[in-house]
Motif scaffolding. Structure first.
Motif, short mmCIF file in Angstrom:
data_model
loop_
_atom_site.label_atom_id
_atom_site.label_comp_id
_atom_site.label_asym_id
_atom_site.label_seq_id
_atom_site.Cartn_x
_atom_site.Cartn_y
_atom_site.Cartn_z
N ARG A 196 0.91 -1.20 0.27
CA ARG A 196 -0.06 -0.30 0.44
C ARG A 196 1.25 1.45 0.29
NH1 ARG A 196 -5.25 -0.23 1.95
NH2 ARG A 196 -5.39 1.93 0.82
N LEU A 197 1.77 1.75 -0.07
CA LEU A 197 2.90 2.23 0.23
C LEU A 197 2.34 3.67 1.02
CD1 LEU A 197 2.76 2.50 -3.65
CD2 LEU A 197 4.58 1.16 -1.67
N PHE A 198 1.83 3.12 2.52
CA PHE A 198 1.97 3.68 3.52
C PHE A 198 2.90 4.55 4.23
CE2 PHE A 198 -2.09 0.68 4.39
CZ PHE A 198 -2.97 2.05 3.82
N SER A 199 4.40 4.23 3.86
CA SER A 199 5.89 5.26 4.39
C SER A 199 5.55 6.38 3.47
CB SER A 199 6.54 4.04 4.48
OG SER A 199 7.47 4.34 2.79
N TRP A 200 5.70 5.71 1.95
CA TRP A 200 5.34 7.34 1.30
C TRP A 200 4.23 8.23 1.91
CZ3 TRP A 200 4.33 6.77 -4.22
CH2 TRP A 200 3.88 8.08 -5.01
N SER A 201 2.81 7.68 2.12
CA SER A 201 1.92 8.82 2.29
C SER A 201 2.16 9.44 4.20
CB SER A 201 0.90 7.92 2.51
OG SER A 201 -0.74 8.56 3.21
N ALA A 202 3.36 8.48 4.61
CA ALA A 202 3.22 8.88 6.01
C ALA A 202 4.01 9.89 6.14
CB ALA A 202 4.04 7.76 6.76
N ILE A 203 5.09 9.64 5.17
CA ILE A 203 6.57 10.87 5.00
C ILE A 203 5.65 12.03 4.58
CG2 ILE A 203 8.76 11.38 4.12
CD1 ILE A 203 9.18 8.42 3.52
N ALA A 204 4.84 12.41 3.55
CA ALA A 204 4.30 13.10 2.99
C ALA A 204 4.24 14.12 4.55
CB ALA A 204 3.48 13.29 2.46
N ALA A 205 3.08 13.04 5.31
CA ALA A 205 1.87 14.02 6.14
C ALA A 205 2.62 14.78 6.73
CB ALA A 205 0.62 12.94 6.27
#
Ligand SMILES: O=C(O)C(=O)CO
Length: 347
Positions: A130-139
Motif C-alpha cells: 500500500r506504500l504507506f511510508s510515502w503517505s506517512a512521510i508526506a503527512a
C-alpha cells in the motif's frame, strides 16, 4: 551441597521475579553486568566468576558489550560451562559451532519474540503493497505539496495484498511459519516458501504453502519476497539473486541486514526491478542507508520487529526455563546447536 554457578550477563531481570527466585534457589547466580570485551576477557582469565555451569542473558540490549562470541572468548570459558541461554532470535553474534565443539549448548529465545516479529512482518507487507511510508512521510513533512503528491499519486501504484498475490518466505522456521499464518489469514495471500527441507503436511496444509526447494524459482514467482532466515555468514540476496526476482516484486527483510546486498537493492529499486522494500534490519546498523531513507517506496524501521514488552517478558522466562530444564533433564527447550554436540543430538 554447593549449587552450580550461573553467570548472569547484563541487567537485572524486571518481570519474572518469582521464577528468578526459584532460579536462585537452584543456582548460585553471579553477575558480570555490562563489561567491556577487555574487562570480560580479564575476568574470565582471572576466573572471577568461578567455574560456572551456565550463562544467562535475559536482554538483548545489555550483557553483549563484550562483542562477538568468537573463539577468543569461547576458549576462555571454564570446562564446567554447559549451556548459554540468551535473549533474542538471531544468533549471528555467537559462534554456535565453536560453542558446540566445547560441548556448550546455545539456546536462543525465538519462541518469545515470534509473535512480535510476525506482527512487524505484517506491517511491512502491508507497507510494501500500500506504500504507506510515502503517505506517512508526506503527512509528517507538514508540506501541503508533499501531502497532495501522496494524496494524488499513491493510489495508482498501491495494491491490496490479496489472494492474487504470492508471499515467498525464505526461511520457514517458527517465525516464517507464523508470518505465513497471519498473511494467509489476514490477506488470503498465496504462500510459497524456501528452506533446506520441506515441512510436513500439517505445517503446509493450514496455509496452503507451496515448497520451493530451489530459492531461484521462489524468487521468480513471488510478488513479495520475505527474508526470515538466520544469518549464516553470507549474503543471501546479492545482485544476481535480486535480478531473478519477478519484475516489480516487493522485498521485506525482518531477519538480518547483511542477508541483503543494499547497493544491489538500491539499484533494483531505482530500475523498478523491485517496486518497494520494507526493512526492519540494515546492513550497517545502527546506520541506515541514506539512499534507502530517501526513497518514498521504502519503509524502514530501527530493528524493532521483535521489540515488545511481551517479547522481553518471554526472553527472561525462556532463558531461565532453558537452564532449569537442562540441569534437571539434560534437555534444553530451545537449543540451536545440540545436533552438533555428540550425545546431545537426539535428546
Ligand atoms: O531476536 C532477534 O534477534 C531479532 O532481531 C528480533 O527482531
Amino acid at each position: 551441597m554447593a549449587r552450580p554457578i550461573v553467570l548472569h550477563l547484563g541487567d537485572d531481570i524486571r518481570w519474572n521475579h518469582d521464577l528468578y527466585k526459584e532460579f536462585e534457589s537452584n543456582f548460585e547466580v553471579r553477575r558480570s553486568y555490562s563489561m567491556s570485551r577487555a574487562e570480560f576477557i580479564q575476568a574470565l582469565k582471572n576466573k572471577t566468576f568461578g567455574d560456572f555451569y551456565a550463562m544467562y542473558r535475559p536482554f538483548w540490549n545489555t550483557g553483549g558489550e563484550m562483542g562477538n562470541w568468537d573463539n577468543e572468548l569461547i576458549s576462555l570459558l571454564p570446562k564446567s560451562c554447559k549451556i548459554y541461554a540468551s535473549a533474542g532470535a538471531g544468533f549471528d553474534w555467537v559462534d554456535t559451532e565453536c560453542l558446540a565443539r566445547r560441548g556448550i549448548i546455545y539456546c536462543n529465545a525465538a519462541a518469545a519474540c515470534t509473535e512480535s516479529v510476525a506482527d512487524a512482518a505484517i506491517w511491512l507487507i502491508l507497507s510494501v503493497f500500500r506504500l504507506f511510508s510515502w503517505s506517512a512521510i508526506a503527512a509528517r513533512s507538514g508540506d501541503p505539496e508533499q501531502f497532495m503528491d501522496a494524496n494524488r499519486n499513491l493510489a495508482p501504484v498501491s495494491r491490496n495484498p490479496n489472494a492474487g498475490f504470492s508471499l515467498g518466505i525464505i526461511g520457514f522456521g517458527r517465525i516464517g511459519q507464523r508470518i505465513a499464518k497471519k498473511a494467509h489469514a489476514a490477506f488470503d495471500m498465496r504462500i510459497l516458501y524456501n528452506d533446506v527441507v520441506q515441512m510436513p503436511r500439517e505445517v503446509e496444509a493450514p496455509v496452503n504453502a507451496t515448497f520451493h526447494k530451489d530459492m531461484d524459482t521462489l524468487l521468480a514467482e513471488a510478488d513479495c519476497v520475505l527474508v526470515a532466515t538466520p544469518f549464516a555468514g553470507g549474503t543471501l540476496l546479492n545482485a544476481e539473486k535480486i535480478q531473478k526476482m519477478k519484475q516489480g516484486a516487493r522485498l521485506v527483510n525482518i531477519a538480518r541486514g547483511k542477508l541483503v546486498d543494499e547497493d544491489a537493492l538500491v539499484a533494483a529499486l531505482k530500475s523498478g526491478q523491485i517496486s518497494a522494500a520494507g526493512l526492519d534490519v540494515h546492513f550497517n546498523e545502527p546506520h541506515v542507508s541514506q539512499e534507502l531513507i530517501g526513497m518514498k517506496r521504502v519503509e524502514v524501521l530501527s530493528h524493532n520487529a521483535g521489540a515488545s514488552l511481551d517479547s522481553h517478558v518471554g526472553f527472561e522466562r525462556l532463558g531461565i526455563e532453558n537452564i532449569l530444564q537442562f540441569s534437571q533433564t539434560g534437555k534444553a527447550i530451545s537449543p540451536v546447536n545440540a545436533h552438533l554436540i555428540p550425545g546431545r543430538a537426539n535428546l
